[in-house]
Enzyme design. Structure first.
Site, PDB file in Angstrom:
ATOM      1  N   GLY A   1       0.797  -1.222   0.000  1.00  0.00           N
ATOM      2  CA  GLY A   1       0.000   0.000   0.000  1.00  0.00           C
ATOM      3  C   GLY A   1       0.831   1.275   0.000  1.00  0.00           C
ATOM      4  O   GLY A   1       0.297   2.354  -0.222  1.00  0.00           O
TER       5      GLY A   1
ATOM      6  N   CYS B   1     -26.804 -10.292 -16.983  1.00  0.00           N
ATOM      7  CA  CYS B   1     -26.228  -9.974 -18.289  1.00  0.00           C
ATOM      8  C   CYS B   1     -27.220 -10.393 -19.366  1.00  0.00           C
ATOM      9  O   CYS B   1     -27.750 -11.511 -19.350  1.00  0.00           O
ATOM     10  CB  CYS B   1     -24.904 -10.704 -18.472  1.00  0.00           C
ATOM     11  SG  CYS B   1     -24.214 -10.515 -20.127  1.00  0.00           S
TER      12      CYS B   1
ATOM     13  N   CYS C   1     -25.190 -13.320 -21.627  1.00  0.00           N
ATOM     14  CA  CYS C   1     -24.831 -14.632 -21.079  1.00  0.00           C
ATOM     15  C   CYS C   1     -25.649 -15.005 -19.855  1.00  0.00           C
ATOM     16  O   CYS C   1     -25.531 -16.104 -19.329  1.00  0.00           O
ATOM     17  CB  CYS C   1     -23.344 -14.697 -20.756  1.00  0.00           C
ATOM     18  SG  CYS C   1     -22.898 -13.813 -19.256  1.00  0.00           S
TER      19      CYS C   1
ATOM     20  N   CYS D   1     -22.073  -7.993 -19.553  1.00  0.00           N
ATOM     21  CA  CYS D   1     -20.875  -8.122 -18.720  1.00  0.00           C
ATOM     22  C   CYS D   1     -19.823  -7.133 -19.184  1.00  0.00           C
ATOM     23  O   CYS D   1     -19.560  -7.002 -20.378  1.00  0.00           O
ATOM     24  CB  CYS D   1     -20.268  -9.517 -18.851  1.00  0.00           C
ATOM     25  SG  CYS D   1     -21.252 -10.815 -18.129  1.00  0.00           S
TER      26      CYS D   1
ATOM     27  N   CYS E   1     -17.853 -13.153 -20.321  1.00  0.00           N
ATOM     28  CA  CYS E   1     -19.124 -13.271 -21.034  1.00  0.00           C
ATOM     29  C   CYS E   1     -18.980 -14.297 -22.171  1.00  0.00           C
ATOM     30  O   CYS E   1     -19.829 -15.177 -22.350  1.00  0.00           O
ATOM     31  CB  CYS E   1     -19.519 -11.910 -21.594  1.00  0.00           C
ATOM     32  SG  CYS E   1     -21.265 -11.743 -21.984  1.00  0.00           S
TER      33      CYS E   1
END
Lengths: 289, 256
Positions: free
Chosen positions: A29, A237, A240, A262, A268
């Site tokens: 970080g 979606c 899909c 997606c 997808c």
């Protein structure tokens, strides 16, 4: 020639970047300054990510580039071609086959494994930047762990919108120490940040590299009475039928027609190849666009 | 009784020029100290040195901390000093813009110090912010407005609320009424006097306005050319000035 200067950057530059990456991994970080080079693309197009990728690539790697989840948009295509040309590495669009993935603003839906590396393109690495304009002051705040200001931003969200309205670049705390900007990924992706793969973040213009080692504890900041919630469009979606993936809203005509698909094109495609069909999807055909 | 703040032999030079020199005093809990003097007399330099904004060249500023008793704030580590600054100390700037975050709502401004010391419950933070806005006479429906939308007097009151929300014991004020018109000044002084009494605050107020110290300060220090030329009880110094400069200062006040 490609043996000497493999993957565009010269060896000394890659060495310098690798040192920054190692330091970043050692202090999860923490933003490590590095001597960012001019790249043959404008700032904002992923110069930081490209340098990190170039420093990590080996000739046996398989490379994948994601732009907002998609493999076939300008940014993804041009960076993929860049490394095909300068490193001669194999490229793929399949998440599972890639050993190094450079991404802009998304984490793939498919879980990554320990032998993969995910490289993020970062526009502004400093999470406190829009609250505290001074770099001297923000560095001091990081070093002294003074992160009250980050909650002021979330407070403002709630007081204005009734909920934490920050939807992307949602600040996280890493291993209980550094507050980090996870790059502009949607907050839907935040829970995946503790993944098995190594995650590297490169900001070219701002000259910072930071990193998350595998299985790092990453906590999204929130209030006790307004807990963090990953959000996505409330749909499946349309191609899909996936109900668990992050969706793009696509306007399809001038009469208000729209569909949700997606954002991860590879996810997808693989679902459609496996026979899943959404509300507006046609059955999958090999080779069809 | 232990003094809340012991200041010993503070000196600050800007190159060869003197900012302030040979300043020392004790401040006891609940006491309000006024520092007056003309522009350039070193009052603001002194205040910055005491509040830790500027490192003095010499001297000690010993604060009676809650945890460890009297400690020299100048030799403290930086995290300790900054922690002190946002818990037991407060600093009210002359210009509210210096002390406020202008792009953050009034509630966020008041809540910042709470969040800086670890408050993580939105409802509680907001309740405290509204409560404090009420105490400085800002209507609760202004809590989500930004300070830009406030008048000068309201901004100054907001700055005071933002500083006092963590219940500090020592408040530094640099010309708190500067730039405000007289009726707004009067209300602000009234408010400050009430808060100081109610919370038992100690305060150090730097001003060039003798009316302000007459109303607020128990004790007074008069500065000229970086040195203290006279000090004592406020009424004593103002009614029976001994030093030539103090006499000039007192007689310069316009009577209406």
């Amino acid at each position: 020639m490609s043996d000497y200067n493999f993957a565009y950057l010269d060896e000394q530059t890659k060495r310098m970047i690798r040192r920054a990456i190692l330091k970043g991994l050692a202090i999860p970080g923490y933003q490590v300054p590095f001597a960012s080079r001019e790249m043959p693309m404008p700032y904002g197009w992923g110069t930081g990510g490209v340098q990190v990728s170039a420093a990590c690539l080996t000739p046996t790697d398989t490379f994948k580039v994601i732009d907002q989840g998609a493999d076939d948009t300008t940014n993804a295509v041009s960076i993929r071609k860049f490394f095909e040309k300068t490193a001669g590495v194999a490229t793929t669009e399949e998440t599972a086959r890639a050993s190094l993935i450079q991404t802009r603003h998304r984490i793939p839906e498919e879980a990554l494994s320990e032998d993969q590396i995910l490289v993020y393109q970062v526009p502004i690495p400093e999470p406190l930047r829009f609250l505290e304009p001074s770099e001297v002051e923000t560095r001091k705040m990081h070093s002294l762990e003074e992160y009250g200001l980050m909650h002021v931003k979330l407070y403002e969200d709630i007081s204005q919108h009734g909920a934490i309205a920050t939807a992307y670049a949602y600040p996280v705390k890493v291993e209980g120490r550094y507050v980090m900007d996870p790059s502009p990924i949607p907050k839907f992706d935040n829970p995946k940040l503790g993944m098995a793969a190594i995650q590297l973040f490169g900001a070219g213009r701002e000259q910072r590299i930071y990193a998350l080692p595998p299985f790092t504890r990453v906590v999204s900041l929130d209030f006790e009475d307004h807990p963090f919630e990953p959000s996505k469009a409330d749909h499946d979606c349309d191609l899909c039928g996936a109900g668990d993936s992050y969706l793009d809203e696509v306007i399809v005509d001038d009469a208000g027609g729209r569909m949700f698909v997606c954002s991860d094109t590879d996810y997808c495609r693989s679902r459609r190849a496996a026979g899943h069909v959404g509300a507006q999807g046609a059955p999958y055909e090999e080779g069809a666009a | 009784m232990t003094p809340l703040l012991q200041v010993q032999d503070i000196a600050k030079f800007y190159g060869a020029r003197r900012g302030c020199e040979d300043v020392g005093f004790d401040l006891y809990p609940g006491e309000v100290m006024g520092i007056v003097g003309e522009s350039g007399s070193g009052k603001s330099t002194l205040l910055s040195c005491l509040a830790g904004h500027l490192p003095p060249d010499r001297g000690e500023v010993i604060f009676d901390t809650r945890a460890d008793g009297p400690r020299d704030t100048l030799s403290m580590s930086e995290p300790e000093r900054r922690m002190l600054m946002r818990t037991d100390w407060a600093f009210v700037h002359q210009h509210a813009r210096d002390g406020l975050r202008m792009g953050v709502s009034a509630g966020g401004n008041v809540g910042e110090r709470l969040m800086a010391v670890g408050a993580r419950h939105y409802g509680d933070i907001r309740d405290q912010a509204v409560d404090w806005l009420g105490r400085v006479e800002i209507a609760a429906d202004r809590v989500d407005d930004k300070p830009q939308a406030f008048s000068g007097g309201m901004q100054q009151r907001l700055q005071i609320a933002r500083n006092l929300v963590t219940g500090p014991r020592l408040v530094f004020m640099d010309e708190p009424t500067g730039g405000l018109d007289v009726s707004v000044q009067a209300r602000l002084l009234d408010l400050l006097r009430g808060l100081v009494r109610e919370m038992g605050l100690s305060a150090i107020i730097v001003t060039h306005d003798l009316a302000v110290v007459r109303l607020l300060a128990d004790r007074l220090m008069v500065m000229k050319d970086g040195r203290v030329v006279e000090d004592g009880l406020t009424d004593q110094v103002l009614d029976d000035p001994q030093h030539g400069y103090t006499q000039l200062l007192v007689s310069s006040v316009l009577q209406v």
